[in-house]
Scaffold this motif. Structure first.
Motif, PDB file in Angstrom:
ATOM      1  N   PRO A   1      49.830 -20.944  67.497  1.00 52.51           N
ATOM      2  CA  PRO A   1      50.054 -22.155  66.701  1.00 52.51           C
ATOM      3  C   PRO A   1      49.483 -23.422  67.336  1.00 52.51           C
ATOM      4  CG  PRO A   1      52.036 -20.807  66.761  1.00 52.51           C
ATOM      5  CD  PRO A   1      51.071 -20.202  67.738  1.00 52.51           C
ATOM      6  N   PHE A   2      49.579 -23.565  68.663  1.00 57.68           N
ATOM      7  CA  PHE A   2      49.104 -24.794  69.274  1.00 57.68           C
ATOM      8  C   PHE A   2      47.574 -24.906  69.215  1.00 57.68           C
ATOM      9  CE2 PHE A   2      48.230 -22.133  72.878  1.00 57.68           C
ATOM     10  CZ  PHE A   2      47.309 -22.815  73.657  1.00 57.68           C
ATOM     11  N   LEU A   3      46.874 -23.767  69.138  1.00 60.79           N
ATOM     12  CA  LEU A   3      45.423 -23.811  68.977  1.00 60.79           C
ATOM     13  C   LEU A   3      45.027 -24.192  67.550  1.00 60.79           C
ATOM     14  CD1 LEU A   3      44.145 -20.667  70.938  1.00 60.79           C
ATOM     15  CD2 LEU A   3      44.091 -23.060  71.656  1.00 60.79           C
ATOM     16  N   GLN A   4      45.901 -23.918  66.606  1.00 59.57           N
ATOM     17  CA  GLN A   4      45.586 -24.230  65.211  1.00 59.57           C
ATOM     18  C   GLN A   4      45.518 -25.732  64.960  1.00 59.57           C
ATOM     19  OE1 GLN A   4      48.534 -22.081  62.948  1.00 59.57           O
ATOM     20  NE2 GLN A   4      47.916 -20.100  63.812  1.00 59.57           N
ATOM     21  N   GLU A   5      46.089 -26.520  65.859  1.00 61.78           N
ATOM     22  CA  GLU A   5      46.003 -27.969  65.721  1.00 61.78           C
ATOM     23  C   GLU A   5      44.617 -28.494  66.084  1.00 61.78           C
ATOM     24  OE1 GLU A   5      49.081 -29.688  68.033  1.00 61.78           O
ATOM     25  OE2 GLU A   5      50.713 -28.822  66.853  1.00 61.78           O
ATOM     26  N   PHE A   6      43.812 -27.680  66.774  1.00 55.62           N
ATOM     27  CA  PHE A   6      42.450 -28.081  67.140  1.00 55.62           C
ATOM     28  C   PHE A   6      41.477 -27.591  66.069  1.00 55.62           C
ATOM     29  CE2 PHE A   6      44.631 -28.389  71.132  1.00 55.62           C
ATOM     30  CZ  PHE A   6      43.988 -29.424  71.794  1.00 55.62           C
ATOM     31  N   GLU A   7      40.564 -28.447  65.707  1.00 57.46           N
ATOM     32  CA  GLU A   7      39.565 -28.115  64.702  1.00 57.46           C
ATOM     33  C   GLU A   7      38.192 -27.983  65.347  1.00 57.46           C
ATOM     34  OE1 GLU A   7      39.649 -30.101  60.974  1.00 57.46           O
ATOM     35  OE2 GLU A   7      41.648 -30.916  61.309  1.00 57.46           O
ATOM     36  N   GLU A   8      37.325 -27.228  64.685  1.00 53.19           N
ATOM     37  CA  GLU A   8      35.965 -27.012  65.163  1.00 53.19           C
ATOM     38  C   GLU A   8      35.038 -26.891  63.979  1.00 53.19           C
ATOM     39  OE1 GLU A   8      35.256 -23.359  67.246  1.00 53.19           O
ATOM     40  OE2 GLU A   8      33.563 -24.207  68.388  1.00 53.19           O
TER      41      GLU A   8
END
Length: 565
Positions: A286-293
């Motif tokens: 979940p915490f990686l889902q806050e980062f966009e690419e």
């Protein structure tokens, strides 16, 4: 409906803009207004609803929309201990028709042998020099840098923005060799950009195909442990915008080398996205889902033969694991004798171990597969969820209402530069349009040069503190030649008034000894450097220093320069 909920979101669609967004929201409100008018039973109700809706519409189009735009240019590059190329102007796109405002350059595996690392602590390293020499003449000043062994993070800003970039801090985290060695880890720089808190995090995570989960664990540990001496943003994720980039070392799993090669040669990179480890891990964490690419519409940047555009698909050598699953790094260790001795010991051990295992090439070694190891991601601090209606103890967050000072970040380019071959990685470039409403647009200190300046006579300068800040008698005012490379690239300096701190709006004049003024004239500026804030908080207008008579006598300038004979 929350009309302001999306203002803090980062967008990767290059066709979006604040103008189109404003029109969309305005059209939405007008549509709602017309519907309401049809349902109204009295003119008073219609008038009240119309007044309220028009007021919201004007707020959407005016007060709450960004009014200024900056362009951010980012580079991440694993340089593989190589020396820098002679020319990096094409990498930085200096001839682009779209001018940039800020450059952020993150490097990994900068040469950090013990002798080289110690020498770089005394003077600027060769990579910093080449970027400073390239960007300085274009009006960019090195704002700050952060170094941890092979990790290097450089931040450059246009001279005009310097007084509005404040509260600069940096830190680092080691995750290599049981958390005690900095061959892996992260360096970060944070600062206030016109009042908006931003953080840049340059990482080099654990290598090899089987360590995807460990890479996520290392990154989570970095986020948990890095902190700053700032009350409102003590941790990385407290910042309004975070940029996460570097050699993240995520690989392409499952696909065979033949399929990888044919997909890359055919430009069908989308066939590989589903097996990209970072893409897979983002769906699970979940915490990686806050980062966009942005989309990976460029070929994998690792692993190339040096000075070539061909991939190196030879069998990989057996490597010792140099990280542990739950690292416990030593944070911000100062450069004491103990640290230097530890660095030398670990450096010699690493050289010996590296030479040993590079000689091994067992028959079971797997062939190297290309991968998108070098990445740039970003995150905007999520808005706080609305409190439950029945939860009387829930308090409203400042993020819940309309943001008076919004920031919109739009990525418009994400690619790699294949023209550089000094390393087995290709540099990755990402550019962003940063639209923001400034918290302030007046510098903390006004500085100016008084009368005529030349080395033939004493000169004077004046400064006025325009807003109260943490000034110090250790602050100083430097004389910089136009095109200066950093705050330490001054020609001379004078200390501020030492007997007492100035009052706001108090005019203070200081003498400048003629013997410290350059003999040869040119274009110069004065800059007030704050020791506590570690940055220039006020710049004068550009002024001319005249050639001195001594310069003419010594043949440094033509005899008729500035009318002197």
């Amino acid at each position: 409906m929350d009309h302001f909920g999306d203002f803090g979101r980062v967008r990767s669609d290059s066709t979006s803009s604040s103008g189109s967004r404003s029109k969309m929201l305005l059209r939405q409100r007008v549509s709602q207004l017309l519907t309401c008018i049809e349902d109204m039973s009295s003119d008073d109700e219609a008038s009240e609803e119309m007044s309220r809706s028009l007021d919201e519409a004007f707020q959407l189009c005016g007060r709450f929309m960004p009014t200024d735009a900056l362009r951010l240019y980012m580079v991440t590059w694993n340089v593989g201990t190589a020396e820098p190329p002679e020319d990096v102007s094409s990498l930085l796109q200096l001839d682009s028709q779209t001018p940039n405002d800020i450059y952020v350059i993150g490097l990994q595996e900068v040469n950090a042998t013990p002798i080289r690392f110690i020498s770089d602590m005394i003077a600027e390293d060769s990579w910093s020099h080449v970027f400073m020499d390239t960007l300085g003449p274009r009006g960019f000043v090195k704002l700050t840098s952060a170094r941890m062994q092979g990790l290097l993070l450089l931040v450059f800003a246009k001279q005009v923005h310097l007084p509005f970039i404040r509260n600069i801090q940096s830190t680092y985290t080691r995750t290599g060799i049981f958390g005690y060695w900095g061959n892996k880890g992260a360096v970060s720089v944070r600062f206030s950009l016109y009042g908006h808190m931003v953080c840049f995090l340059n990482c080099h995570l654990a290598a090899h195909m089987n360590y995807a989960l460990q890479r996520v664990d290392e990154f989570e540990y970095i986020l948990d442990t890095q902190d700053f001496d700032v009350s409102d943003t003590p941790n990385v994720l407290d910042h309004k915008v975070v940029f996460w980039f570097g050699d993240l070392n995520f690989r392409i799993a499952d696909h065979g080398l033949h399929f990888l090669r044919s997909s890359i040669e055919g430009g069908r990179w989308n066939l590989l996205w589903s097996k990209d480890q970072l893409t897979v891990m983002k769906k699970k964490e979940p915490f990686l889902q806050e980062f966009e690419e942005g989309p990976l519409n460029f070929q994998p940047t690792y692993k190339f033969k040096r000075n070539s555009d061909a991939y190196d698909t030879r069998k990989s050598t057996w490597a010792l694991p140099l990280t542990m699953y739950r690292p416990r790094p030593l944070q911000r260790c100062s450069t004491t004798l103990l640290f230097l001795l530890t660095s030398l010991s670990w450096g010699l051990l690493s050289v010996w171990v590296g030479a040993w295992y590079r000689e091994l090439d067992p028959p079971s070694g797997k062939k190297r597969k290309p991968a998108w190891t070098d990445r740039v991601l970003w995150r905007v601090k999520p808005r706080s969820p609305p409190p439950e209606e029945n939860d009387e103890s829930a308090s409203s967050s400042s993020d819940d209402g309309p943001d008076e000072y919004p920031i919109l970040v739009t990525q418009d380019r994400y690619t790699c530069d294949l023209s550089y071959g000094v390393s087995d990685h290709k540099p990755v470039v990402a550019t962003f349009n940063v639209e923001l409403r400034k918290h302030f647009d007046i510098p903390l200190v006004h500085v100016s040069a008084e009368s005529v300046w030349s080395a033939d006579q004493d000169a004077a300068l004046s400064y006025t503190v325009l807003e109260e800040f943490m000034s110090s008698t250790w602050d100083w005012i430097g004389l910089f030649k136009v095109g200066f490379k950093s705050a330490m690239d001054y020609e001379t300096f004078v200390w501020v008034r030492e007997n007492e701190l100035p009052e706001v709006d108090e005019l203070i004049q200081l003498p400048v000894d003629k013997d410290t003024i350059p003999l040869v004239g040119g274009q110069y500026v004065l800059g007030y450097y704050s020791t506590n804030m570690q940055t220039i908080v006020g710049l004068s207008a550009t002024f001319q220093i005249l050639e001195s008579k001594r310069a003419v006598m010594e043949g440094l300038v033509p005899e008729n320069a500035n009318g002197l004979k």
